[in-house]
Design a protein around this motif. Structure first.
Motif, PDB file in Angstrom:
ATOM      1  N   ASN A 101      -2.662   3.546 -11.175  1.00 25.82           N
ATOM      2  CA  ASN A 101      -1.840   2.369 -10.868  1.00 25.82           C
ATOM      3  C   ASN A 101      -2.461   1.118 -11.487  1.00 25.82           C
ATOM      4  O   ASN A 101      -2.854   0.168 -10.804  1.00 25.82           O
ATOM      5  CB  ASN A 101      -1.694   2.199  -9.348  1.00 25.82           C
ATOM      6  CG  ASN A 101      -0.595   1.200  -8.983  1.00 25.82           C
ATOM      7  OD1 ASN A 101      -0.066   0.484  -9.843  1.00 25.82           O
ATOM      8  ND2 ASN A 101      -0.258   1.125  -7.710  1.00 25.82           N
ATOM      9  N   ALA A 168       4.211  -3.013  -3.970  1.00 24.59           N
ATOM     10  CA  ALA A 168       5.108  -2.103  -3.253  1.00 24.59           C
ATOM     11  C   ALA A 168       6.378  -1.813  -4.041  1.00 24.59           C
ATOM     12  O   ALA A 168       6.898  -0.689  -3.993  1.00 24.59           O
ATOM     13  CB  ALA A 168       5.457  -2.683  -1.882  1.00 24.59           C
ATOM     14  N   VAL A 169       6.877  -2.813  -4.779  1.00 28.07           N
ATOM     15  CA  VAL A 169       8.156  -2.642  -5.480  1.00 28.07           C
ATOM     16  C   VAL A 169       7.984  -2.231  -6.930  1.00 28.07           C
ATOM     17  O   VAL A 169       8.945  -1.798  -7.574  1.00 28.07           O
ATOM     18  CB  VAL A 169       8.992  -3.942  -5.406  1.00 28.07           C
ATOM     19  CG1 VAL A 169       9.250  -4.323  -3.965  1.00 28.07           C
ATOM     20  CG2 VAL A 169       8.315  -5.085  -6.154  1.00 28.07           C
ATOM     21  N   HIS A 173       4.567   2.921  -6.981  1.00 26.56           N
ATOM     22  CA  HIS A 173       4.592   2.117  -5.765  1.00 26.56           C
ATOM     23  C   HIS A 173       3.360   2.355  -4.889  1.00 26.56           C
ATOM     24  O   HIS A 173       2.863   3.471  -4.771  1.00 26.56           O
ATOM     25  CB  HIS A 173       5.852   2.448  -4.965  1.00 26.56           C
ATOM     26  CG  HIS A 173       7.097   2.359  -5.780  1.00 26.56           C
ATOM     27  ND1 HIS A 173       7.708   1.155  -6.084  1.00 26.56           N
ATOM     28  CD2 HIS A 173       7.847   3.329  -6.376  1.00 26.56           C
ATOM     29  CE1 HIS A 173       8.790   1.389  -6.822  1.00 26.56           C
ATOM     30  NE2 HIS A 173       8.889   2.692  -7.019  1.00 26.56           N
ATOM     31  N   ALA A 174       2.889   1.288  -4.260  1.00 24.66           N
ATOM     32  CA  ALA A 174       1.816   1.369  -3.265  1.00 24.66           C
ATOM     33  C   ALA A 174       2.415   0.906  -1.945  1.00 24.66           C
ATOM     34  O   ALA A 174       2.480  -0.293  -1.669  1.00 24.66           O
ATOM     35  CB  ALA A 174       0.631   0.499  -3.666  1.00 24.66           C
ATOM     36  N   TRP A 175       2.855   1.874  -1.154  1.00 24.48           N
ATOM     37  CA  TRP A 175       3.571   1.535   0.074  1.00 24.48           C
ATOM     38  C   TRP A 175       2.600   1.082   1.159  1.00 24.48           C
ATOM     39  O   TRP A 175       1.440   1.504   1.195  1.00 24.48           O
ATOM     40  CB  TRP A 175       4.378   2.737   0.565  1.00 24.48           C
ATOM     41  CG  TRP A 175       5.391   3.207  -0.432  1.00 24.48           C
ATOM     42  CD1 TRP A 175       5.388   4.405  -1.091  1.00 24.48           C
ATOM     43  CD2 TRP A 175       6.531   2.490  -0.900  1.00 24.48           C
ATOM     44  NE1 TRP A 175       6.468   4.486  -1.943  1.00 24.48           N
ATOM     45  CE2 TRP A 175       7.182   3.319  -1.856  1.00 24.48           C
ATOM     46  CE3 TRP A 175       7.076   1.232  -0.632  1.00 24.48           C
ATOM     47  CZ2 TRP A 175       8.340   2.933  -2.516  1.00 24.48           C
ATOM     48  CZ3 TRP A 175       8.230   0.849  -1.297  1.00 24.48           C
ATOM     49  CH2 TRP A 175       8.851   1.690  -2.219  1.00 24.48           C
ATOM     50  N   PRO A 176       3.079   0.215   2.058  1.00 30.29           N
ATOM     51  CA  PRO A 176       2.200  -0.287   3.120  1.00 30.29           C
ATOM     52  C   PRO A 176       1.681   0.834   4.015  1.00 30.29           C
ATOM     53  O   PRO A 176       2.409   1.780   4.342  1.00 30.29           O
ATOM     54  CB  PRO A 176       3.106  -1.247   3.911  1.00 30.29           C
ATOM     55  CG  PRO A 176       4.182  -1.624   2.956  1.00 30.29           C
ATOM     56  CD  PRO A 176       4.415  -0.425   2.083  1.00 30.29           C
ATOM     57  N   THR A 177       0.426   0.734   4.384  1.00 27.76           N
ATOM     58  CA  THR A 177      -0.188   1.632   5.361  1.00 27.76           C
ATOM     59  C   THR A 177      -0.999   0.775   6.342  1.00 27.76           C
ATOM     60  O   THR A 177      -1.151  -0.434   6.143  1.00 27.76           O
ATOM     61  CB  THR A 177      -1.129   2.649   4.684  1.00 27.76           C
ATOM     62  OG1 THR A 177      -2.277   1.961   4.159  1.00 27.76           O
ATOM     63  CG2 THR A 177      -0.426   3.376   3.545  1.00 27.76           C
ATOM     64  N   TRP A 180      -3.752  -1.653   5.187  1.00 26.81           N
ATOM     65  CA  TRP A 180      -3.509  -3.022   4.724  1.00 26.81           C
ATOM     66  C   TRP A 180      -4.040  -4.046   5.733  1.00 26.81           C
ATOM     67  O   TRP A 180      -4.320  -5.186   5.362  1.00 26.81           O
ATOM     68  CB  TRP A 180      -2.009  -3.234   4.496  1.00 26.81           C
ATOM     69  CG  TRP A 180      -1.511  -2.649   3.203  1.00 26.81           C
ATOM     70  CD1 TRP A 180      -2.075  -1.624   2.504  1.00 26.81           C
ATOM     71  CD2 TRP A 180      -0.365  -3.047   2.463  1.00 26.81           C
ATOM     72  NE1 TRP A 180      -1.352  -1.346   1.373  1.00 26.81           N
ATOM     73  CE2 TRP A 180      -0.286  -2.209   1.316  1.00 26.81           C
ATOM     74  CE3 TRP A 180       0.619  -4.003   2.651  1.00 26.81           C
ATOM     75  CZ2 TRP A 180       0.732  -2.330   0.368  1.00 26.81           C
ATOM     76  CZ3 TRP A 180       1.642  -4.134   1.705  1.00 26.81           C
ATOM     77  CH2 TRP A 180       1.689  -3.302   0.582  1.00 26.81           C
TER      78      TRP A 180
END
Length: 301
Positions: A101, A168-169, A173-177, A180
């Motif tokens: 990423n 995130a978008v 993508h790095a989605w919230p976990t 954070w």
């Protein structure tokens, strides 16, 4: 005033002039502008906490006043910087190889590292910019570096929020976990480290004004040496050198942000320990270093 009252008034003046100051009262007096003891200094600084907050809040998010887009530039400028670095280093020089990423990696580095640079370049100006206040009022001079660092932290918040949205978008993508949430203690430790650094730079620049022209060059070396757009492992294969580079607080802070935001991992205990040492050590050392020269900050230069 009548003639009869004049002698009475004169008698009272004579009585006042004949009064003496006791030794205890004299002992309680101190010269104006001298450096108080460290506990007294801290107490006076705490008493002005409301002014510090009000000053920081009033000046925050004001760097783009007068432009058409206003505070939008606080988010847009780091993104444009990230785009430039992506084209040059990611596409042309291929420094993105081996980095998962890379877009998010680059966005975090380019957006969040300048806050550390401002602790140096902006910290060098706080005493100079506040010289009128210093000469007009009596207050702990540490108010100025604290207010500046707090304002800089507030300025960083919109950029940090933009980073979280963008990673995130933007593919991948790095989605919230829940990890954070660890951004909060990292941000606090970064603030403490920046404050200590500002104390150090403010004192040095006051004594050596020419340093205002040197700090930007030094921060550029720090920027390029902190893994903002490349990974150390690709260019350095010596374990001792890598371990030494890991002690770089700029690189450490960015790496911990990336672990939490991009890779959904908790930074290891070694990273937390080193960053805590840097933050508290720099804060205490910088504060004492600044306090020692308290009397010199209002002098004409």
């Amino acid at each position: 005033m009548s003639e009869g009252s004049f002698p009475a008034w004169l008698e009272r003046v004579g009585a006042w002039s004949s009064q003496t100051v006791t030794e205890r009262q004299l002992a309680a007096l101190s010269p104006v502008g001298t450096r108080p003891s460290l506990p007294v200094y801290l107490a006076r600084l705490w008493q002005r906490r409301h002014f510090i907050w009000a000053d920081a809040r009033a000046r925050a998010l004001g760097s783009q006043r007068g432009t058409m887009l206003g505070n939008v530039w606080l988010i847009a400028k780091p993104m444009l910087d990230a785009l430039v670095f992506f084209v040059i280093f990611g596409v042309l020089l291929q420094t993105s190889r081996g980095i998962e990423n890379f877009i998010g990696y680059l966005i975090i580095g380019v957006t969040l590292f300048p806050a550390l640079q401002r602790a140096v370049t902006g910290g060098a100006q706080v005493i100079h910019n506040g010289r009128r206040m210093i000469r007009g009022f009596t207050f702990p001079r540490a108010v100025l570096p604290v207010a500046y660092t707090l304002r800089s932290a507030i300025d960083t918040l919109p950029s940090l929020i933009a980073v979280l949205i963008l990673v995130a978008v933007t593919p991948p993508h790095a989605w919230p976990t829940w990890r954070w949430l660890l951004i909060i203690p990292i941000f606090i430790l970064q603030f403490l480290f920046s404050l200590g650094l500002t104390f150090v730079v403010a004192r040095i620049t006051t004594l050596l004004p020419d340093m205002r022209n040197i700090w930007p060059f030094l921060t550029q070396f720090w920027f390029y040496g902190s893994g903002v757009f490349f990974s150390y492992e690709r260019f350095i294969d010596h374990p001792v050198v890598l371990a030494f580079m890991d002690w770089n607080p700029g690189y450490l802070i960015l790496t911990m942000y990336r672990d939490c935001i991009l890779y959904a991992t908790v930074p290891d205990s070694r990273s937390w320990t080193i960053l805590l040492m840097w933050s508290l050590g720099m804060l205490v050392t910088g504060f004492v270093f600044f306090w020692v020269k308290e009397e010199s900050y209002g002098a004409e230069r």
